[in-house]
Design an enzyme around this catalytic site. Structure first.
Site, PDB file in Angstrom:
ATOM      1  N   LYS A   1       0.843  -1.200   0.000  1.00  0.00           N
ATOM      2  CA  LYS A   1       0.000   0.000   0.000  1.00  0.00           C
ATOM      3  C   LYS A   1       0.883   1.257   0.000  1.00  0.00           C
ATOM      4  O   LYS A   1       2.076   1.188   0.304  1.00  0.00           O
ATOM      5  CB  LYS A   1      -0.898  -0.003   1.233  1.00  0.00           C
ATOM      6  CG  LYS A   1      -0.136   0.077   2.564  1.00  0.00           C
ATOM      7  CD  LYS A   1      -1.046  -0.172   3.761  1.00  0.00           C
ATOM      8  CE  LYS A   1      -0.248  -0.087   5.060  1.00  0.00           C
ATOM      9  NZ  LYS A   1      -1.037  -0.564   6.220  1.00  0.00           N
TER      10      LYS A   1
ATOM     11  N   TYR B   1      14.548  30.816   7.610  1.00  0.00           N
ATOM     12  CA  TYR B   1      13.339  31.502   8.079  1.00  0.00           C
ATOM     13  C   TYR B   1      13.334  31.621   9.597  1.00  0.00           C
ATOM     14  O   TYR B   1      13.615  30.663  10.312  1.00  0.00           O
ATOM     15  CB  TYR B   1      12.095  30.713   7.673  1.00  0.00           C
ATOM     16  CG  TYR B   1      11.751  30.821   6.202  1.00  0.00           C
ATOM     17  CD1 TYR B   1      11.471  32.055   5.616  1.00  0.00           C
ATOM     18  CD2 TYR B   1      11.685  29.680   5.414  1.00  0.00           C
ATOM     19  CE1 TYR B   1      11.140  32.136   4.265  1.00  0.00           C
ATOM     20  CE2 TYR B   1      11.348  29.751   4.073  1.00  0.00           C
ATOM     21  CZ  TYR B   1      11.081  30.991   3.505  1.00  0.00           C
ATOM     22  OH  TYR B   1      10.750  31.076   2.186  1.00  0.00           O
TER      23      TYR B   1
HETATM   24  C1  PLP Z   1      -0.297  -1.550   6.921  1.00  0.00           C
HETATM   25  C2  PLP Z   1      -0.868  -2.857   7.346  1.00  0.00           C
HETATM   26  C3  PLP Z   1      -0.048  -3.974   7.587  1.00  0.00           C
HETATM   27  C4  PLP Z   1       1.462  -3.885   7.610  1.00  0.00           C
HETATM   28  O1  PLP Z   1       1.927  -3.372   8.846  1.00  0.00           O
HETATM   29  P1  PLP Z   1       3.498  -3.304   9.142  1.00  0.00           P
HETATM   30  O2  PLP Z   1       3.594  -2.846  10.540  1.00  0.00           O
HETATM   31  O3  PLP Z   1       4.054  -2.311   8.181  1.00  0.00           O
HETATM   32  O4  PLP Z   1       4.025  -4.670   8.902  1.00  0.00           O
HETATM   33  C5  PLP Z   1      -0.642  -5.187   7.834  1.00  0.00           C
HETATM   34  N1  PLP Z   1      -1.993  -5.298   7.872  1.00  0.00           N
HETATM   35  C6  PLP Z   1      -2.808  -4.253   7.674  1.00  0.00           C
HETATM   36  C7  PLP Z   1      -4.275  -4.464   7.736  1.00  0.00           C
HETATM   37  C8  PLP Z   1      -2.288  -2.992   7.423  1.00  0.00           C
HETATM   38  O5  PLP Z   1      -3.106  -1.957   7.258  1.00  0.00           O
END
Ligand code: PLP
Length: 367
Positions: A32, A257
């Site tokens: 993702k 800044y």
């Molecule tokens: C993002 C996510 C993961 C992965 O989590 P990590 O801590 O990056 O391994 C697994 N399951 C779901 C449902 C997620 O949203």
């Protein structure tokens, strides 16, 4: 070009193989958010070639992009709200999560000659996604028009392995699995573990683990689980940028800044062509770059497109040099963990927030 993310796909492959061996189950590679900023399609392909069994994304759009890139592996999209294009998901063989009766109804309605592939998401204590209050109303009737492929849940505190909540979530998950089995679905893929649980909670591995951050070579929690190196993970991302200008300044020169900081001695400053629009946190304090064989800390506020580092009076750096903002740390450079700590956040946010105007290059890291 003035900045680039260099992704070492061989590191991703190493991490996938290691995690799959650790889990002893199927592995879903979480890609993702543009593969945590590493690039959706190249990472997905690398993960599959290293033995990942499934790809996991939040959005249906992300899953569609994978199919459009010709990827045929099983894909699960878990953030699919009612109103999503479930017909398209069915047509493209994309598994979808269902977390409410309403979504399940729509998924059923979209299933005609070909049934939707569904993973029931259950809330075991994270109190985010997943069936909770509607769970007891769910019956086999609701599921008769879909193919129930899996059941899954998500840990809230897997990075704190000693917390009782982990055991409570595990027990609740087992109960919820039993309920689905009692409907006659005895062959579903059960998946509960994220990266932290994959590493620390073998009792939670079930049939598949969902690894995100660890697959990118980063620790889910540096404080409680150790860093990449101690976990034998290889960070895949290196961030480099051009230091487009080096200049000499005297002591007590205000920088940037608000003149929030001034030089403490006569020194050389380097101006780096990356800023908060590219994902360098504006509040970062205590990180910097690797330049001419040493660390140079940032000084003054991060601007939209640039920030300034104090190179020290003796630095050999020159205008136009490239510097490493973070990498795997093996040469002494800062890491995504360091940038997270310097910005009151976590490595996850450092890598995922790098903006789209920074190209992703697939190659071995350079120093
Ligand atoms: C993002 C996510 C993961 C992965 O989590 P990590 O801590 O990056 O391994 C697994 N399951 C779901 C449902 C997620 O949203």
């Amino acid at each position: 070009m003035r900045a680039e993310v260099i992704v070492d796909l061989s590191a991703i492959k190493h991490n996938v193989e290691l995690l799959k061996k650790t889990a002893g189950t199927k592995l879903l590679a979480v890609v993702k958010a543009d593969a945590y900023g590493h690039g959706l399609v190249p990472v997905a392909k690398a993960a599959i070639s290293a033995g990942a069994d499934y790809l996991g994304v939040a959005l249906l759009e992300e899953a569609i992009a994978l199919r459009e890139a010709g990827i045929e592996a099983p894909i699960l999209a878990w953030l699919v709200q009612p109103g999503s294009d479930f017909k398209k998901a069915i047509e493209l063989d994309i598994d979808v999560a269902a977390a409410s009766l309403k979504a399940l109804q729509e998924i059923s309605d979209a299933s005609e000659s070909k049934k939707a592939r569904v993973h029931l998401e259950v809330d075991t204590g994270m109190t985010r996604g997943g069936f909770l209050s509607e769970w007891d109303q769910l019956t086999a009737e609701h599921l008769k028009n879909v193919e129930v492929v899996g059941i899954f849940s998500h840990f809230a505190r897997a990075d704190e392995p000693g917390e009782a909540q982990n055991d409570e979530q595990l027990a609740r998950f087992n109960d919820m699995v039993e309920r689905v089995r009692s409907f006659g679905f005895t062959n579903v893929i059960r998946h509960l573990s994220n990266s932290a649980a994959t590493i620390k909670n073998h009792a939670a591995a079930f049939d598949m683990v969902r690894t995100g951050i660890a697959m990118y070579g980063l620790s889910p929690d540096v404080k409680t689980l150790g860093n990449s190196q101690s976990l034998a993970l290889r960070p895949a991302m290196q961030l480099r940028a051009a230091m487009y200008l080096v200049k000499d300044v005297p002591a007590d020169t205000p920088v940037g800044y608000g003149a929030s900081e001034s030089t403490t001695a006569d020194t050389k400053l380097g101006v780096i062509a990356m800023g908060y629009a590219d994902g360098i946190p504006r509040i970062a304090h205590g990180a910097g770059v690797w330049s001419a064989g040493k660390k140079a800390f940032s000084i003054g506020r991060v601007s939209m497109d640039q920030f300034v580092v104090d190179l020290g009076a003796q630095s050999k750096a020159q205008s136009g040099d490239w510097v490493v903002i973070f990498g795997n740390g093996s040469h002494g450079e800062f890491t995504a963990d360091d940038w997270g700590a310097a910005s009151q956040t976590i490595n996850y946010e450092i890598v995922t927030r790098i903006g789209p105007r920074v190209p992703r290059i697939y190659a071995a890291h350079v120093y």
